[in-house]
Design an enzyme around this catalytic site. Structure first.
Site, PDB file in Angstrom:
ATOM      1  CE  LYS A 182      -1.917   3.091   1.858  1.00 42.13           C
ATOM      2  NZ  LYS A 182      -1.430   4.394   1.745  1.00 42.13           N
ATOM      3  CD  GLU A 257      13.197   0.506   9.529  1.00 43.70           C
ATOM      4  OE1 GLU A 257      13.629   1.144  10.271  1.00 43.70           O
ATOM      5  OE2 GLU A 257      13.373  -0.694   9.073  1.00 43.70           O
ATOM      6  CB  CYS A 291      13.679   8.395   7.978  1.00 40.51           C
ATOM      7  SG  CYS A 291      14.514   7.376   7.124  1.00 40.51           S
ATOM      8  CD  GLU A 390      10.336  13.089  11.076  1.00 33.77           C
ATOM      9  OE1 GLU A 390       9.388  12.472  11.285  1.00 33.77           O
ATOM     10  OE2 GLU A 390      11.205  12.084  10.579  1.00 33.77           O
TER      11      GLU A 390
HETATM   12  P1  NAD Z   1       2.618   8.427   7.148  1.00 33.60           P
HETATM   13  O1  NAD Z   1       2.780   7.959   8.612  1.00 33.60           O
HETATM   14  O2  NAD Z   1       1.669   9.637   7.238  1.00 33.60           O
HETATM   15  O3  NAD Z   1       2.198   7.432   6.132  1.00 33.60           O
HETATM   16  C1  NAD Z   1       3.079   6.390   5.746  1.00 33.60           C
HETATM   17  C2  NAD Z   1       2.053   5.588   5.196  1.00 33.60           C
HETATM   18  O4  NAD Z   1       1.230   4.996   6.093  1.00 33.60           O
HETATM   19  C3  NAD Z   1       1.249   5.910   3.879  1.00 33.60           C
HETATM   20  O5  NAD Z   1       1.279   4.748   2.934  1.00 33.60           O
HETATM   21  C4  NAD Z   1       0.038   6.130   4.631  1.00 33.60           C
HETATM   22  O6  NAD Z   1      -1.171   6.176   3.665  1.00 33.60           O
HETATM   23  C5  NAD Z   1      -0.392   5.124   5.399  1.00 33.60           C
HETATM   24  N1  NAD Z   1      -1.206   5.506   6.665  1.00 33.60           N
HETATM   25  C6  NAD Z   1      -1.527   6.356   7.192  1.00 33.60           C
HETATM   26  N2  NAD Z   1      -2.458   6.046   8.047  1.00 33.60           N
HETATM   27  C7  NAD Z   1      -2.516   4.730   8.344  1.00 33.60           C
HETATM   28  C8  NAD Z   1      -3.217   3.727   8.944  1.00 33.60           C
HETATM   29  N3  NAD Z   1      -4.208   4.116   9.934  1.00 33.60           N
HETATM   30  N4  NAD Z   1      -3.336   2.467   8.808  1.00 33.60           N
HETATM   31  C9  NAD Z   1      -2.379   2.061   7.933  1.00 33.60           C
HETATM   32  N5  NAD Z   1      -1.775   3.083   7.079  1.00 33.60           N
HETATM   33  C10 NAD Z   1      -1.669   3.985   7.182  1.00 33.60           C
HETATM   34  O7  NAD Z   1       4.217   9.066   6.962  1.00 33.60           O
HETATM   35  P2  NAD Z   1       4.479  10.138   5.539  1.00 33.60           P
HETATM   36  O8  NAD Z   1       4.137  11.422   5.920  1.00 33.60           O
HETATM   37  O9  NAD Z   1       4.216   9.313   4.195  1.00 33.60           O
HETATM   38  O10 NAD Z   1       6.193   9.764   5.815  1.00 33.60           O
HETATM   39  C11 NAD Z   1       6.984  10.410   6.427  1.00 33.60           C
HETATM   40  C12 NAD Z   1       7.371   9.701   7.768  1.00 33.60           C
HETATM   41  O11 NAD Z   1       7.986   8.582   7.542  1.00 33.60           O
HETATM   42  C13 NAD Z   1       8.285  10.624   8.516  1.00 33.60           C
HETATM   43  O12 NAD Z   1       7.916  10.599  10.076  1.00 33.60           O
HETATM   44  C14 NAD Z   1       9.696   9.875   8.289  1.00 33.60           C
HETATM   45  O13 NAD Z   1      10.584  10.073   9.281  1.00 33.60           O
HETATM   46  C15 NAD Z   1       9.180   8.533   8.216  1.00 33.60           C
HETATM   47  N6  NAD Z   1      10.189   7.681   7.620  1.00 33.60           N
HETATM   48  C16 NAD Z   1      10.986   6.656   8.388  1.00 33.60           C
HETATM   49  C17 NAD Z   1      11.872   5.741   8.016  1.00 33.60           C
HETATM   50  C18 NAD Z   1      12.747   4.980   8.633  1.00 33.60           C
HETATM   51  O14 NAD Z   1      13.488   4.079   7.978  1.00 33.60           O
HETATM   52  N7  NAD Z   1      12.715   5.160  10.052  1.00 33.60           N
HETATM   53  C19 NAD Z   1      12.239   6.132   6.359  1.00 33.60           C
HETATM   54  C20 NAD Z   1      11.512   7.229   5.737  1.00 33.60           C
HETATM   55  C21 NAD Z   1      10.563   7.702   6.233  1.00 33.60           C
END
Ligand code: NAD
Length: 496
Positions: A182, A257, A291, A390
């Site tokens: 997804k 992550e 990230c 962040e």
């Molecule tokens: P997000 O949490 O808003 O969304 C990530 C994914 O989760 C998307 O596909 C979204 O549609 C899905 N999602 C949202 N709500 C959900 C739910 N209730 N149930 C299931 N899926 C759901 O994150 P973002 O804004 O897309 O990405 C940025 C974030 O990702 C930052 O916090 C960044 O630090 C983190 N990140 C972490 C790593 C790591 O390896 N630690 C790597 C890249 C990004």
């Protein structure tokens, strides 16, 4: 931004059971170009019925198909074919990624190469997947095996979407699981292209599926589905918490992550030329939407003014603009909402009393799109929101310290613990500080260079679990222990 279309961009469909298809509801959502905020195309909007269709296909492929029992060498060969497919489509993949995310093309080219490398790496790794044996005198031989778990739900964010998807898909499929991906709703394009590459490589029907859609609907349905055994999630910490709550009833196994606010500690004795390069690249590459970005600079007070002056000079010269221009270093932030969130933090920082030394606003000659000049805050204290939360954009905060002890205290005084960076020529201190920093990963005198064999993941609010190398197998396989009695051991004889 003058970006002529170099590849045809078709409306995005789901990929379920080896077929590209629309949503059962027929609904779609729009994906926009971050440089103009104009619609690029539409994507199928998945809901629980589409997720169910994909999970059923993945479950069938796992239970009935040849996949889970396929010879390791054949699966590895398929992984290499996928890698080759990514390589031969890398121009189009990086083009689509830049179009969808606003990341500079020079950097999305690197991400496409990494995506291929991830498949090649896990093709190699699975040939080294072994168990352990525990002989007990001559009476028992106990040994372990690793078996695929079943259907995995892979949920990815919009920053470097292609590379991050490959980082999950490769170990998941290589170990014999089947998957439903997804992707994030702000960046659907490369996942669809990747599905066509896996399809062309000959991945059997149902083994890999993509359902596009929003997190609260499609994502949540994937997490709640009883036939999904694993959830590998990359995204925000708050989303990770919600996913863990929603997966509790079906007792999911999670890899999390999550977010970061990683410190870069620069001591006065560091090689300052290299430290400046690494600090600038560490926060402003990938538009700061990274990230592991080194977003909190902790700098020894004796070099603070000089170091900040050198940073300012460099930050003001960063080339911001059309992400398709090969020289562009910072492009446009992914989405208008994210742009508003990042620029709001710039106001928050100023209200908190921090001073903008560079950037802080929209570049003068760019009236449209989500462009923000790389921003450097000084006069920052660690209790400010801009030092704790962040921001996930091209915004660096600089905080001085007076002693090693204070540097460690400041580095750890944050909820996150993903990456950290230490710059010093004192080797003993480098190790001492690295041991004390609460983070999953520390780089000493280095920018973020990944060795795919090493465990990747965060401490504290930055995540749970590690992926990479054989650590991925711990998540993607079920370990089974087999106890073999050799000869006659004692069995109590109840009821005799
Ligand atoms: P997000 O949490 O808003 O969304 C990530 C994914 O989760 C998307 O596909 C979204 O549609 C899905 N999602 C949202 N709500 C959900 C739910 N209730 N149930 C299931 N899926 C759901 O994150 P973002 O804004 O897309 O990405 C940025 C974030 O990702 C930052 O916090 C960044 O630090 C983190 N990140 C972490 C790593 C790591 O390896 N630690 C790597 C890249 C990004």
């Amino acid at each position: 931004m003058g970006t002529e279309l170099r590849y045809e961009v078709k409306p995005v469909q789901h990929y379920i059971d080896g077929e590209f298809c629309d949503s059962i509801s027929g609904k779609t959502f729009k994906t926009v170009n971050p440089t103009t905020n104009e619609v690029i195309t539409t994507a199928a909007e998945g809901f629980s019925e589409d997720i169910d269709k994909a999970v059923r296909a993945a479950n069938r492929a796992f239970r009935e198909g040849p996949w889970a029992e396929m010879k390791t060498k054949d699966r590895a060969e398929l992984m290499r074919t996928i890698a080759a497919g990514i390589e031969s489509n890398s121009e189009e993949l990086s083009y689509l990624e830049t179009l969808d995310t606003g990341l500079p093309i020079s950097q999305t080219k690197g991400q496409a190469a990494r995506a291929a490398a991830n498949f090649r790496f896990f093709a190699e790794m699975i040939s080294r997947m072994t168990g352990e044996s525990f002989p007990v005198d001559d009476t028992f031989l106990n040994y372990t095996t690793m078996k695929p778990v079943g259907v995995a739900g892979l949920i990815t964010p919009w920053n470097t979407p292609l590379m991050l998807a490959s980082w999950k898909i490769a170990p998941c499929l290589a170990t014999g699981n089947t998957a439903v991906l997804k992707p994030a709703e702000w960046s659907p394009l490369t996942a669809a292209k990747l599905a066509s590459i896996l399809d062309a490589a000959g991945v059997p029907k149902g083994v890999f599926n993509v359902v596009q859609g929003y997190g609260e609907t499609a994502g949540a349905a994937l997490v709640a589905h009883e036939d999904v055994k694993l959830i590998s999630f990359t995204g925000e910490t708050t989303t990770g918490k919600e996913i863990m709550r929603n997966g509790a009833d079906t007792l999911k196994r999670f890899s999390m992550e999550l977010g970061g606010k990683s410190p870069v500690v620069v001591f006065a004795d560091a090689d300052l030329d290299r430290a400046v390069d690494a600090v600038v690249f560490g926060i402003y590459s990938l538009n700061g939407e990274r990230c592991t970005a080194g977003s909190r600079l902790l700098v020894e007070r004796s070099i603070k003014d000089e170091f900040e002056r050198r940073l300012q000079e460099r930050v003001e010269k960063i080339k911001i603009g059309d992400p398709f221009h090969p020289d562009t270093e910072v492009g446009a932030l992914i989405h208008k909402d994210h742009y508003d969130r990042v620029t709001n933090y710039i106001q928050i920082g100023q209200k908190e009393g921090a001073r903008v030394l560079a950037g802080g606003s929209r570049p003068r000659d760019m009236s449209q799109g989500n462009f923000l000049s790389p921003t450097l805050f000084v006069d920052v204290t660690n209790d400010m929101r801009i030092a704790q939360e962040e921001i996930f954009g091209p915004v660096l905060v600089s905080i001085p310290f007076d002693s090693e002890e204070e540097a460690v205290k400041l580095a750890n005084d944050v909820n996150y613990g993903l990456a950290s960076y230490v710059w010093t020529t004192d080797l003993t201190r480098a190790h001492r500080v690295s041991q004390q920093i609460e983070a999953g990963m520390v780089w000493i005198n280095s920018q973020n260079v990944r060795d795919l064999r090493t465990p990747f993941g965060g401490a504290k609010m930055s995540g749970i679990g590690r992926e990479g190398g054989h650590y991925s197998f711990e998540f993607y396989t079920e370990q089974k222990t087999i106890h073999l009695a050799m000869g006659e051991h004692h069995i109590p004889q109840f009821g005799k």
